[in-house]
Design a protein around this motif. Structure first.
Motif, PDB file in Angstrom:
ATOM      1  N   GLY A 126       4.429 -13.294  59.550  1.00 54.87           N
ATOM      2  CA  GLY A 126       3.981 -14.570  59.011  1.00 54.87           C
ATOM      3  C   GLY A 126       2.721 -14.343  58.163  1.00 54.87           C
TER       4      GLY A 126
ATOM      5  N   ARG B 268       5.534  -9.721  53.852  1.00 56.49           N
ATOM      6  CA  ARG B 268       5.255 -10.550  52.670  1.00 56.49           C
ATOM      7  C   ARG B 268       4.652  -9.685  51.558  1.00 56.49           C
TER       8      ARG B 268
ATOM      9  N   GLN C   5       1.839  -9.079  49.219  1.00 57.63           N
ATOM     10  CA  GLN C   5       0.438  -9.495  49.357  1.00 57.63           C
ATOM     11  C   GLN C   5      -0.129  -9.875  47.987  1.00 57.63           C
TER      12      GLN C   5
ATOM     13  N   ARG D 173      -1.679  -4.127  55.987  1.00 57.26           N
ATOM     14  CA  ARG D 173      -2.365  -3.599  57.182  1.00 57.26           C
ATOM     15  C   ARG D 173      -1.424  -3.665  58.389  1.00 57.26           C
TER      16      ARG D 173
HETATM   17  N1  ASP Z   1      -0.686 -12.298  58.702  1.00 59.58           N
HETATM   18  C1  ASP Z   1      -0.571 -10.895  58.355  1.00 59.58           C
HETATM   19  C2  ASP Z   1      -1.903 -10.350  57.916  1.00 59.58           C
HETATM   20  O1  ASP Z   1      -2.903 -11.010  58.043  1.00 59.58           O
HETATM   21  C3  ASP Z   1       0.516 -10.634  57.391  1.00 59.58           C
HETATM   22  C4  ASP Z   1       0.381 -11.287  56.051  1.00 59.58           C
HETATM   23  O2  ASP Z   1      -0.593 -11.973  55.760  1.00 59.58           O
HETATM   24  O3  ASP Z   1       1.307 -11.108  55.260  1.00 59.58           O
HETATM   25  O4  ASP Z   1      -1.964  -9.230  57.451  1.00 59.58           O
END
Ligand code: ASP
Length: 314
Positions: free
Chosen positions: A268, A229, A231, A173
């Motif tokens: 993050g 990252r 997911q 997202r």
């Molecule tokens: N913190 C971000 C999110 O909630 C990115 C991630 O989780 O990889 O989308």
């Protein structure tokens, strides 16, 4: 005191369709609130005292705490609910949960959910202004704003800049919100990852969106690089091979090939040694992750001011 009038049309559910003028006004306000956050001061409270429901039904560290900090700094009152320990665990639906919290007299809601489109659903059902704090794979508009704010401060302007977004684009997202904001502000976004996570179809999203499956081929052209990252909670691990770091990680050797002054961002949480090597993360001149977090509080204050009708954007 007269009741606070809020306008459900002031929900922030997506960055798609926000024009450069609106985005720039939000970024300018973020910039002026940044000093407040850094100095530990509180802005003059013209319109304090709103109740803001924070519904975090999916894990969060930065977004949840920074929204809470932003609500406090503006002199409002957060009412926090997380998935754990709430009736969501008893099977209550997102709509019912949100309607119940709204019925306690909230002036705005902040929603994190694993359901793509869930924040819009909450806005529709409750009729009160709602801020999307990340809904499934769909969008994370406040992250997009804080990233744009960090990039604009680092690069001076986004006009004509090439920003690489590297990693699990398909399930991110953050990537979607950034694509909308950065291209609206004049940048070209290059989405980089393995074909399974950065499909060519993304390039059809707009004239300033490109796709590449070869990080080394586009590295030199970058004005900034945002690492994402994988997911795993969205099952992305199955599409990733064991040489992911070698192909798409910001390793020390890749970071040394970036042009002087090219910043590296990450929303993050970081998986060290996968998308970002330790010494790259530790290089505070290059790696702006903590600056992103500080700007996150200011950006969320700017959004809350607008959503709560305390301030016009100009
Ligand atoms: N913190 C971000 C999110 O909630 C990115 C991630 O989780 O990889 O989308």
């Amino acid at each position: 005191m007269p009741p606070r009038m809020t306008d459900p049309n002031r929900s922030l559910l997506t960055l798609r369709g926000l024009d450069a003028g609106t985005l720039t006004a939000l970024l300018d306000r973020t910039e002026s609130l940044l000093g407040v956050v850094q100095s530990g001061a509180h802005p003059p409270q013209v319109d304090a005292g709103a109740m803001v429901g924070l519904l975090f039904l999916e894990n969060s560290t930065r977004t949840r705490c920074s929204f809470e900090a932003a609500v406090h700094r503006l002199g409002h009152h957060p009412v926090s609910l997380t998935g754990q320990g709430s009736s969501v665990g008893k099977g209550e639906s997102l709509s019912d949960t949100a309607a119940n919290i709204a019925a306690m007299g909230m002036q705005a809601l902040v929603v994190r959910t694993s359901l793509s489109g869930g924040a819009a659903q909450v806005a529709r059902i409750t009729g009160i202004p709602t801020i999307n704090a990340g809904d499934g794979r769909h969008e994370h508009p406040t992250q997009g704003l804080l990233d744009a704010s960090t990039l604009r401060a680092s690069l001076g302007s986004l006009e004509g800049k090439r920003i690489l977004i590297v990693g699990d684009i398909l399930n991110s997202r953050v990537a979607r919100s950034n694509m909308h904001a950065l291209t609206a502000l004049g940048a070209t976004v290059v989405l980089v990852g393995p074909p399974s996570l950065a499909p060519w179809t993304f390039a059809e999203g707009g004239p300033r969106i490109e796709v590449s499956h070869d990080l080394d081929a586009v590295l030199e052209s970058a004005d900034a690089v945002m690492m994402l990252r994988i997911q795993l909670e969205r099952d992305a691990g199955r599409s990733v091979s064991s040489d992911y770091r070698a192909a798409f990680g910001m390793t020390s050797s890749r970071a040394s090939q970036l042009r002087e002054g090219v910043p590296v961002l990450h929303p993050g949480p970081i998986n060290r040694g996968v998308e970002l090597d330790d010494d790259v993360a530790a290089d505070i001149a290059r790696c702006l992750v903590l600056e992103q977090v500080t700007r996150g509080v200011a950006a969320r204050m700017a959004i809350l001011e607008w959503v709560l009708n305390s301030r016009e954007l100009n």
